[in-house]
Design an enzyme around this catalytic site. Structure first.
Site, PDB file in Angstrom:
ATOM      1  N   HIS A 174       1.491   2.162  -3.518  1.00 40.31           N
ATOM      2  CA  HIS A 174       0.341   2.922  -4.042  1.00 40.31           C
ATOM      3  C   HIS A 174       0.367   4.356  -3.502  1.00 40.31           C
ATOM      4  CE1 HIS A 174      -1.856  -0.246  -6.085  1.00 40.31           C
ATOM      5  NE2 HIS A 174      -1.961  -1.007  -5.003  1.00 40.31           N
ATOM      6  N   GLU A 213       0.841  -1.210   0.000  1.00 41.16           N
ATOM      7  CA  GLU A 213       0.000   0.000   0.000  1.00 41.16           C
ATOM      8  C   GLU A 213       0.870   1.253   0.000  1.00 41.16           C
ATOM      9  OE1 GLU A 213      -3.023  -0.501  -0.696  1.00 41.16           O
ATOM     10  OE2 GLU A 213      -3.037  -2.654  -0.236  1.00 41.16           O
TER      11      GLU A 213
END
Lengths: 510, 510
Positions: free
Chosen positions: A278, A275
């Site tokens: 991202h 994550e």
């Protein structure tokens, strides 16, 4: 030459739409993190309303009039009078706005509302059905969603397969015609590799990952790695949620979540890194372009390339752990002080065919995707009936991974995507994997000391390179243009295949 | 007879507006609780955009056309043809929607945007100015805000004072002409009472509140009291923020915040009870009416009556602590096991004139409000220049409370309200105090065993009574109609004055 500022009236309209969408994203983030249990129904309606407002504004006469000044609304071509006079930013902005506008315009407003409502319902039923392992319970909702997605493909139009129209939503420009050969090439080398790995006499013991690890310390270590990656906590947060995700409301407020299990060290660790990848993309967008495509991410495949690059190319590599393993040992001395780096390294790279996609290792992951890619195609093109889905799932799992789920909860019900109407989403995971290695190879070429830097725990050089080459540009280039620009060629599965063949060849002494 | 369902087309429109406003409220809640530091600017813009959208929709031709079918848009009278045929709910709904619509309609859209932007800027400058104790820094922003509020009063119109137009926003129907005599009556008995208290030989030692109390346990105790009050954590949360507040996104999602200081037991405790009182009101609204005035709260004064009733009439009473003090002692045995109930009770009711409104005791609190009420009147009516504000503040503090702030941070800069453009807000705090005792007296009459129930730690009977008498009705009745309906008479300061005269007469042996 006309520039972005010529487009200010349009950009102002787009900003409002983005602000509505950002609000909807915060409402969703809150729903997954802090919302009290009783708030779900009202919240789903609030989100649907905001999404409806954003859609209505995108297809409004205001946008149509503004955009129509500069672009042929039928074809997306720049108006002849202005074609030569735009700078590249303005051209890109108009190209991408037209794309968003024309896709949205093809969908009737009442269809958008209907789809939103059915998906909201279906998600709730899916949660129940998965908990109770009851596919039949979900079947009527899935039937409705599938019919709506076919209807959507009809509105959007397509040259060959209705599935193309859906793929294009998540990965602009991608089609079955382009993906199928890519996946075939991938399969041709991946399946034998997996076979060899599984036949190898090397047996990896990953028991070390399943000792008891204090959850709070796991999260703290995740925070440490995120900080080292250059994820900016002044412009971000790390929270817990049932499924890890990243969301952005503006480059100054990009949030990641993780989950943590006491007896699974890898889960929190790699979801933080994933994550975080991202998050770096979203934090790396130019805030001056917030609201316009130039301040937006290109596609889910490119987004996933960033998470996978950090998770796999960096986070599952020896150089990374040469730097970070001592810190991990300090965090968990009882469990790890006597475990040598190499035993930890092989444990986090163990290949083991399994039932659940999100828990799959680097090698088998893409086979989970291929299965879904084929099933989605067959469903959307009408060759597969939903009644047979559960059985077909088991057959394909057997054939690709040689494991068969005993329950639908571990099989066809495991993913949320179809309940959300997200047909065409899955292939972007594999695209992300392929892109990630192609980008990372390029980074290694352009940053000669990269491995040493990573070994020393210095990750920000890589982040800067990604920022300059990819994040910073928003949707200035299409995915294909970007990958050509960065790596000198279009996407091909070869770099990824070579990477896994080398890595797992060594690990499993093939 | 026409009923609410006749109004469904209007209610649908209103629902969308409320959903936008609820989203804006969540964005604000997040800003005060979890938002990363860097996200402030973008967030302020997002909130302003949502508020602008909600305003635009409220004054839209859609609402005008729908409302105009049933109501004379100039006067708010029901159209003659339909006047006899509406049931009470529908009449109330139309009355209140017309009120909101006609107020909003008087404000030009660009004025609303301008005011929003200036307030957003002013709040940021105010935070800095307070931190740096630099009133001059805030002066230009305050000058702009004051001019805008005068402009707003001009748009809204008024019979006597421009301040009336602003008061009416927070407490519908209230005017200087009505409040000034009320405040005079209050002052006439309160000032001598305070004088007597301060002259009393009784000296209260509240040192026990300033021992070291573990912050996490303080919050846990707050949660325990909230639960006992009937605050539903399935439809709510308790978080930390710099200033305690309550916000609602729907009756199924109502959130309170508190703050906690290690050496101030009263701060977290009473802000939990106070915000819990607000929270019960919001949770007690009828979810079927969400989006319409019948699912909304009446006024800030009525809202504050709920928080003050719980905080003061209940939370600072002997019966309450007969029930809860043993639990508090169990939570903090080291600090409290040897402190008798009575010493704790007098400590939490100590009267002590002080500089900061939010820290004021029950008795001096209203004097802080009177000072602000007079200053706001003088500013809006043009009798007082902002350049003199700081000095006037000190003079009035001296005259009312016999304390003088050494810094503007502890004086004129202490409250956020003016930076938010919230002129006319302060008087509702005193109205809330007065209403609270009038309501609580009535509850005691109608619930004969109430004191014993409270002593036994059972608070839900009171919550139910408040729910049935007040919360449940939304804006069905005006504030004056409600208080008459519940207590048999209009608001008067006598019950509150009698209450404090008795309570503090006993405490200070007057």
């Amino acid at each position: 030459m006309a520039t972005l500022s010529t487009l200010d009236p349009l950009r102002t309209q787009l900003l409002t739409i983005q602000q509505i969408n950002s609000a909807a994203s915060l409402l969703s983030w809150d729903m997954e993190t802090y919302m009290p249990a009783g708030g779900g129904t009202a919240r789903a309606d609030q989100i649907a309303t905001l999404q409806g407002l954003a859609h209505d504004r995108l297809v409004s006469p205001d946008i149509e009039r503004l955009l129509g000044q500069w672009v042929d609304l039928q074809t997306g071509e720049l108006q002849p009078c202005s074609a030569d006079s735009w700078d590249e930013s303005a051209r890109s902005l108009l190209r991408e706005v037209w794309r968003d506008f024309s896709r949205a315009k093809k969908l009737p407003s009442d269809f958008v509302v209907r789809l939103g409502r059915e998906c909201s319902l279906a998600q709730q039923v899916w949660v129940e059905a998965r908990t109770k392992n009851d596919f039949k319970r979900f079947l009527p909702n899935l039937t409705t969603i599938l019919a709506l997605k076919k209807e959507e493909a009809g509105y959007l139009g397509y040259a060959h397969s209705p599935y193309d129209a859906l793929l294009d939503h998540y990965e602009p420009g991608s089609t079955v015609g382009q993906l199928a050969p890519l996946f075939e090439k991938l399969k041709a080398r991946l399946v034998p590799l997996l076979k060899a790995v599984l036949a190898s006499p090397v047996s990896i013991d990953d028991g070390v990952l399943h000792e008891s690890y204090d959850p709070a310390r796991q999260v703290e270590f995740g925070r440490l790695v995120l900080t080292a990656m250059g994820y900016d906590f002044e412009r971000g947060r790390l929270d817990l949620s049932a499924h890890p995700f990243t969301t952005s409301f503006h480059p100054t407020d990009v949030r990641v979540t993780t989950r943590v299990f006491e007896r699974d060290l890898a889960s929190c660790l790699f979801s933080c890194i994933h994550e975080g990848g991202h998050g770096l993309y979203d934090q790396g967008l130019d805030p001056r372009h917030y609201g316009t495509p130039l301040g937006d991410t290109i596609s889910l495949g490119i987004h996933e390339s960033q998470s996978r690059l950090w998770e796999n190319c960096v986070g599952r590599s020896r150089p990374f752990w040469r730097g970070f393993y001592p810190l991990l040992q300090q965090t968990f001395p009882e469990q790890l002080s006597k475990v040598p780096l190499d035993r930890f390294y092989v444990a986090i790279n163990k290949v083991q065919p399994s039932l659940i996609r999100v828990e799959a290792d680097e090698l088998t992951y893409n086979l989970h995707i291929m299965l879904r890619f084929e099933i989605e195609q067959d469903l959307i093109e009408g060759r597969l009936k939903l009644e047979d889905l559960s059985e077909v799932w088991r057959e394909k799992m057997k054939s690709y991974l040689d494991v068969v789920p005993e329950t639908d909860a571990e099989g066809v019900l495991q993913d949320i995507h179809w309940s959300m109407g997200a047909f065409g989403y899955f292939p972007t995971y594999t695209l992300g994997n392929l892109y990630s290695v192609q980008f990372f190879n390029q980074a290694k070429q352009e940053l000669p000391g990269l491995e040493q830097e990573i070994e020393a725990g210095r990750l920000t050089g890589l982040r800067q390179w990604l920022g300059q080459k990819i994040h910073h540009w928003g949707r200035m280039f299409t995915a294909d243009h970007l990958v050509q620009r960065v790596t000198g060629r279009s996407l091909t599965p070869d770099p990824w295949l070579t990477y896994v063949e080398q890595k797992y060849g060594e690990l499993y002494r093939l």
